[in-house]
Design an enzyme around this catalytic site. Structure first.
Site, PDB file in Angstrom:
ATOM      1  N   ASP A   1      -0.330   4.793   6.625  1.00 48.61           N
ATOM      2  CA  ASP A   1      -1.662   4.569   6.066  1.00 48.61           C
ATOM      3  C   ASP A   1      -2.224   3.273   6.646  1.00 48.61           C
ATOM      4  O   ASP A   1      -1.456   2.400   7.067  1.00 48.61           O
ATOM      5  CB  ASP A   1      -1.617   4.498   4.535  1.00 48.61           C
ATOM      6  CG  ASP A   1      -3.012   4.733   3.956  1.00 48.61           C
ATOM      7  OD1 ASP A   1      -3.410   5.908   3.834  1.00 48.61           O
ATOM      8  OD2 ASP A   1      -3.712   3.752   3.671  1.00 48.61           O
TER       9      ASP A   1
ATOM     10  N   ARG B   1       6.115  16.432  -0.752  1.00 47.04           N
ATOM     11  CA  ARG B   1       5.479  15.536  -1.715  1.00 47.04           C
ATOM     12  C   ARG B   1       6.007  15.785  -3.131  1.00 47.04           C
ATOM     13  O   ARG B   1       6.147  14.863  -3.922  1.00 47.04           O
ATOM     14  CB  ARG B   1       3.963  15.733  -1.678  1.00 47.04           C
ATOM     15  CG  ARG B   1       3.226  14.610  -2.392  1.00 47.04           C
ATOM     16  CD  ARG B   1       1.745  14.780  -2.321  1.00 47.04           C
ATOM     17  NE  ARG B   1       1.353  16.083  -2.826  1.00 47.04           N
ATOM     18  CZ  ARG B   1       0.106  16.406  -3.167  1.00 47.04           C
ATOM     19  NH1 ARG B   1      -0.849  15.519  -3.023  1.00 47.04           N
ATOM     20  NH2 ARG B   1      -0.169  17.608  -3.607  1.00 47.04           N
TER      21      ARG B   1
ATOM     22  N   ARG C   1      -2.093  17.095   3.016  1.00 51.91           N
ATOM     23  CA  ARG C   1      -2.031  17.986   1.855  1.00 51.91           C
ATOM     24  C   ARG C   1      -2.410  19.439   2.092  1.00 51.91           C
ATOM     25  O   ARG C   1      -2.069  20.300   1.298  1.00 51.91           O
ATOM     26  CB  ARG C   1      -2.919  17.420   0.742  1.00 51.91           C
ATOM     27  CG  ARG C   1      -2.287  16.228   0.091  1.00 51.91           C
ATOM     28  CD  ARG C   1      -3.217  15.609  -0.910  1.00 51.91           C
ATOM     29  NE  ARG C   1      -4.317  14.953  -0.238  1.00 51.91           N
ATOM     30  CZ  ARG C   1      -5.151  14.111  -0.832  1.00 51.91           C
ATOM     31  NH1 ARG C   1      -5.022  13.846  -2.103  1.00 51.91           N
ATOM     32  NH2 ARG C   1      -6.121  13.539  -0.141  1.00 51.91           N
TER      33      ARG C   1
ATOM     34  N   TYR D   1     -11.086  -2.620   1.068  1.00 46.82           N
ATOM     35  CA  TYR D   1     -10.094  -2.204   0.067  1.00 46.82           C
ATOM     36  C   TYR D   1      -9.528  -3.404  -0.679  1.00 46.82           C
ATOM     37  O   TYR D   1      -9.361  -3.369  -1.904  1.00 46.82           O
ATOM     38  CB  TYR D   1      -8.951  -1.415   0.720  1.00 46.82           C
ATOM     39  CG  TYR D   1      -9.312   0.022   0.957  1.00 46.82           C
ATOM     40  CD1 TYR D   1      -9.431   0.911  -0.113  1.00 46.82           C
ATOM     41  CD2 TYR D   1      -9.559   0.507   2.231  1.00 46.82           C
ATOM     42  CE1 TYR D   1      -9.791   2.232   0.096  1.00 46.82           C
ATOM     43  CE2 TYR D   1      -9.911   1.828   2.451  1.00 46.82           C
ATOM     44  CZ  TYR D   1     -10.024   2.685   1.378  1.00 46.82           C
ATOM     45  OH  TYR D   1     -10.384   3.987   1.577  1.00 46.82           O
TER      46      TYR D   1
ATOM     47  N   ARG E   1      -5.801  13.167  10.107  1.00 53.07           N
ATOM     48  CA  ARG E   1      -5.093  13.576   8.878  1.00 53.07           C
ATOM     49  C   ARG E   1      -4.386  14.913   9.034  1.00 53.07           C
ATOM     50  O   ARG E   1      -4.257  15.669   8.068  1.00 53.07           O
ATOM     51  CB  ARG E   1      -6.055  13.671   7.692  1.00 53.07           C
ATOM     52  CG  ARG E   1      -6.598  12.344   7.235  1.00 53.07           C
ATOM     53  CD  ARG E   1      -5.644  11.694   6.248  1.00 53.07           C
ATOM     54  NE  ARG E   1      -6.105  10.363   5.884  1.00 53.07           N
ATOM     55  CZ  ARG E   1      -6.708  10.080   4.743  1.00 53.07           C
ATOM     56  NH1 ARG E   1      -6.924  11.010   3.862  1.00 53.07           N
ATOM     57  NH2 ARG E   1      -7.088   8.856   4.500  1.00 53.07           N
TER      58      ARG E   1
END
Ligand code: CP3
Length: 344
Positions: free
Chosen positions: A74, A37, A28, A151, A24
């Site tokens: 992703d 973003r 963020r 998921y 990752r």
């Protein structure tokens, strides 16, 4: 000098220092990411526009030159290729609509074709490879069947995985059918990424550690193995990394997956991990992502501890899971620079 440290370490060669990247690493905690973003609030826009996805993948490379550059995407990205729609919603995470729970839905899933629908992945990889050149290794990645099924069946992130486990225990044949379809799609998708420039593939089976060990062997391991075998038959020299969160209880079984590198979370001593895996398998990890919330001295000390324990052959330095959004950027940089300055 070309930088092929990551490839050499993944192949178990003796290297001068461990290569380093972070799961990752595009995300963020970086100011540059947060700015993009704000301009492009939809995750799918950011990850499915090839220029944007490449730009985000390259942000950490420009900021601190890790030895590996992972495609910004992703694990859910390929699901629409089977007819499963998803979105990633701020502060909720992934949402699958509608969730996949019936035999009819599983039978209706479509075979996966990379092009034209996923041409943006190829284009993003071309941009990344062009900019990185031989200064780092480009990593592609895919989600493993069990985690993707989790998921798809739950419809969102889950704490207890009650719905997919109910399917596993009550309707195992149905779940196996779904897992096999996912495995075939994911194997093709991984090969497509290699065709388009990915030099390593990491398989994320993030939630396989939630299964009792024998059920891991029934519902997760055979499909990890299927994907790895499919890729190996076509691209025998591309290193394959397996990541599972909370894998300590199933660790001895991971040797049977066919992975070249096992990514170790922070609940395991990396020296013990090596003992269990033997000399043939390389390791990645295993710094607790929370260590990056501490001071530079503590980050260096904990990093050296892991490097020494892992030994000088076949270790890729990384975190034990994705970097936290609250990580100070300068601490992430300090971690990468600590590893890059190290010599065995
Ligand atoms: O490593 C990288 O830098 C590449 C990018 C990457 C993302 N997701 C981007 C992303 C990778 C490798 C993934 C894999 C992924 N996605 C996994 C496996 C790795 C793991 O953490 O176990 C899983 C389980 C997912 C599913 C998923 N997607 C989750 C749980 C979330 C987070 C939800 C949240 O809001 O915290 C996502 C969204 C996502 N994927 C983000 C990023 C940077 C955050 C959303 C955002 O930036 O707006």
């Amino acid at each position: 000098m070309p930088n092929d440290l990551l490839l050499r370490a993944a192949r178990g060669e003796v290297v001068e220092r461990p290569p380093v990247w972070m799961m990752r690493q595009a995300g963020r905690y970086m100011q540059a990411y947060r700015e993009l973003r704000a301009k492009y609030p939809s995750f799918r826009d950011r990850s499915e526009n090839p220029e944007l996805a490449a730009e985000i993948s390259l942000q950490p490379f420009r900021a601190f030159q890790p030895d590996g550059v992972i495609l910004f995407s992703d694990i859910l990205t390929p699901l629409p290729g089977l007819g499963i729609d998803f979105d990633i919603v701020e502060s909720q995470g992934p949402i699958i609509k509608p969730p996949i729970r019936s035999q009819e839905q599983i039978e209706r899933l479509t075979p996966f074709e990379p092009e034209p629908k996923f041409g943006f992945i190829g284009k993003a990889l071309h941009h990344i490879c062009r900019e990185v050149g031989d200064r780092a290794t480009v990593l592609g990645f895919v989600g493993a069947p069990w985690t993707l099924a989790a998921y798809a069946v739950e419809g969102k992130s889950s704490k207890d995985y009650a719905l997919i486990k109910t399917m596993a225990y009550r309707e195992p044949a149905l779940l196996h059918k779904f897992l096999q379809k996912l495995a075939e799609a994911i194997a093709i998708y991984a090969c497509y990424q290699i065709d388009q420039g990915a030099q390593v593939i990491q398989l994320f089976d993030s939630w396989a550690g939630q299964l009792p060990p024998d059920d891991y062997s029934r519902f997760a391991l055979p499909y990890e193995k299927y994907v790895f075998q499919y890729i190996k038959e076509r691209y025998p020299s591309v290193p394959l990394i397996l990541y599972i969160s909370g894998s300590a209880g199933i660790f001895p079984r991971l040797k049977d997956t066919g992975a070249d590198v096992i990514s170790v979370d922070w609940t395991m001593d990396i020296a013990e991990a090596r003992q269990i895996l033997g000399a043939e398998v390389a390791v990645q990890g295993n710094l607790d992502p929370c260590v990056l919330l501490a001071t530079p001295e503590i980050i260096s000390d904990r990093t050296y501890e892991i490097i020494r324990k892992a030994g000088r052959r076949g270790h890729i330095m990384n975190l034990g899971h994705g970097i936290l959004a609250s990580t100070p950027e300068e601490n992430a940089i300090h971690f990468v620079e600590t590893v890059k300055a190290y010599r065995y």
